[in-house]
Design a protein around this motif. Sequence first.
Motif, mmCIF file in Angstrom:
data_model
loop_
_atom_site.group_PDB
_atom_site.id
_atom_site.type_symbol
_atom_site.label_atom_id
_atom_site.label_comp_id
_atom_site.label_asym_id
_atom_site.label_seq_id
_atom_site.Cartn_x
_atom_site.Cartn_y
_atom_site.Cartn_z
ATOM 1 N N VAL A 18 78.064 75.052 25.675
ATOM 2 C CA VAL A 18 78.114 76.489 25.362
ATOM 3 C C VAL A 18 77.137 77.255 26.244
ATOM 4 O O VAL A 18 77.477 78.304 26.804
ATOM 5 C CB VAL A 18 77.824 76.736 23.864
ATOM 6 C CG1 VAL A 18 77.614 78.214 23.574
ATOM 7 C CG2 VAL A 18 78.950 76.178 23.009
ATOM 8 N N MET A 19 75.920 76.732 26.409
ATOM 9 C CA MET A 19 74.926 77.415 27.242
ATOM 10 C C MET A 19 75.406 77.516 28.692
ATOM 11 O O MET A 19 75.288 78.557 29.329
ATOM 12 C CB MET A 19 73.594 76.687 27.167
ATOM 13 C CG MET A 19 72.469 77.423 27.815
ATOM 14 S SD MET A 19 70.937 76.626 27.336
ATOM 15 C CE MET A 19 69.813 77.489 28.358
ATOM 16 N N ARG A 20 75.977 76.440 29.214
ATOM 17 C CA ARG A 20 76.502 76.452 30.582
ATOM 18 C C ARG A 20 77.597 77.511 30.719
ATOM 19 O O ARG A 20 77.632 78.266 31.683
ATOM 20 C CB ARG A 20 77.046 75.063 30.949
ATOM 21 C CG ARG A 20 77.456 74.935 32.398
ATOM 22 C CD ARG A 20 77.924 73.538 32.759
ATOM 23 N NE ARG A 20 76.892 72.545 32.471
ATOM 24 C CZ ARG A 20 77.057 71.502 31.647
ATOM 25 N NH1 ARG A 20 78.202 71.307 31.037
ATOM 26 N NH2 ARG A 20 76.082 70.653 31.439
ATOM 27 N N TYR A 21 78.488 77.575 29.735
ATOM 28 C CA TYR A 21 79.573 78.558 29.749
ATOM 29 C C TYR A 21 79.006 79.979 29.740
ATOM 30 O O TYR A 21 79.445 80.836 30.513
ATOM 31 C CB TYR A 21 80.494 78.342 28.546
ATOM 32 C CG TYR A 21 81.529 79.423 28.394
ATOM 33 C CD1 TYR A 21 82.688 79.417 29.176
ATOM 34 C CD2 TYR A 21 81.350 80.464 27.489
ATOM 35 C CE1 TYR A 21 83.638 80.416 29.050
ATOM 36 C CE2 TYR A 21 82.304 81.470 27.362
ATOM 37 C CZ TYR A 21 83.435 81.432 28.137
ATOM 38 O OH TYR A 21 84.371 82.436 28.022
ATOM 39 N N LEU A 22 78.050 80.244 28.855
ATOM 40 C CA LEU A 22 77.473 81.589 28.766
ATOM 41 C C LEU A 22 76.807 81.995 30.078
ATOM 42 O O LEU A 22 76.933 83.139 30.517
ATOM 43 C CB LEU A 22 76.463 81.669 27.620
ATOM 44 C CG LEU A 22 77.045 81.573 26.213
ATOM 45 C CD1 LEU A 22 75.923 81.498 25.182
ATOM 46 C CD2 LEU A 22 77.974 82.744 25.913
ATOM 47 N N LYS A 23 76.110 81.061 30.704
ATOM 48 C CA LYS A 23 75.462 81.376 31.982
ATOM 49 C C LYS A 23 76.493 81.626 33.079
ATOM 50 O O LYS A 23 76.337 82.548 33.875
ATOM 51 C CB LYS A 23 74.513 80.252 32.384
ATOM 52 C CG LYS A 23 73.226 80.255 31.606
ATOM 53 C CD LYS A 23 72.262 79.219 32.134
ATOM 54 C CE LYS A 23 70.931 79.356 31.429
ATOM 55 N NZ LYS A 23 69.890 78.516 32.015
ATOM 56 N N GLU A 24 77.530 80.806 33.122
ATOM 57 C CA GLU A 24 78.564 80.973 34.152
ATOM 58 C C GLU A 24 79.312 82.288 33.987
ATOM 59 O O GLU A 24 79.688 82.926 34.970
ATOM 60 C CB GLU A 24 79.538 79.804 34.114
ATOM 61 C CG GLU A 24 78.958 78.514 34.658
ATOM 62 C CD GLU A 24 79.871 77.323 34.457
ATOM 63 O OE1 GLU A 24 80.972 77.469 33.885
ATOM 64 O OE2 GLU A 24 79.472 76.208 34.863
ATOM 65 N N GLU A 25 79.555 82.695 32.741
ATOM 66 C CA GLU A 25 80.278 83.939 32.465
ATOM 67 C C GLU A 25 79.384 85.170 32.579
ATOM 68 O O GLU A 25 79.874 86.288 32.596
ATOM 69 C CB GLU A 25 80.914 83.889 31.077
ATOM 70 C CG GLU A 25 82.003 82.856 30.937
ATOM 71 C CD GLU A 25 83.180 83.137 31.850
ATOM 72 O OE1 GLU A 25 83.650 84.292 31.899
ATOM 73 O OE2 GLU A 25 83.640 82.186 32.520
ATOM 74 N N GLY A 26 78.078 84.947 32.626
ATOM 75 C CA GLY A 26 77.142 86.074 32.714
ATOM 76 C C GLY A 26 77.015 86.839 31.405
ATOM 77 O O GLY A 26 76.623 87.994 31.396
ATOM 78 N N THR A 27 77.369 86.194 30.312
ATOM 79 C CA THR A 27 77.238 86.824 29.003
ATOM 80 C C THR A 27 76.289 86.000 28.152
ATOM 81 O O THR A 27 75.928 84.877 28.489
ATOM 82 C CB THR A 27 78.600 86.890 28.285
ATOM 83 O OG1 THR A 27 79.089 85.553 28.136
ATOM 84 C CG2 THR A 27 79.603 87.711 29.061
#
Length: 83
Positions: A18-27
Motif C-alpha cells: 500500500v505504501m509503495r502504491y501511494l508513493k507511486e501515485e503521488g497520493t
Amino acid sequence: MKLNAKEQMVALSIGTTVMRYLKEEGTGEEIIAGAEFQAMQTLEDILSILDDKTLDDPSCFHRIEAILRAVERNGLSSLRHDW
C-alpha cells in the motif's frame, strides 16, 4: 487484536504494498507522514526506555517489560507477552 507471526508478516507485506502504491501515485502523503511519525515515536519510546536508569535490574526484566508495553501501545504484539 493479536496476530501470530505469519499474520504479522502478511500485514507488513500488505502495508509495504500500500505504501509503495501511494508513493507511486503521488497520493496519501498525509497517511505516509502519519505512519512515519508513529514509527519514529515507537523508536523514541524504546530508546527512552533503554536509557532509563530506574529500570535496571540484573535480568533486565523491567526494561524488557517496558519495551514490550511500548511496542504493544503502538499496535505491535508478541506472543511472548501474553498477560
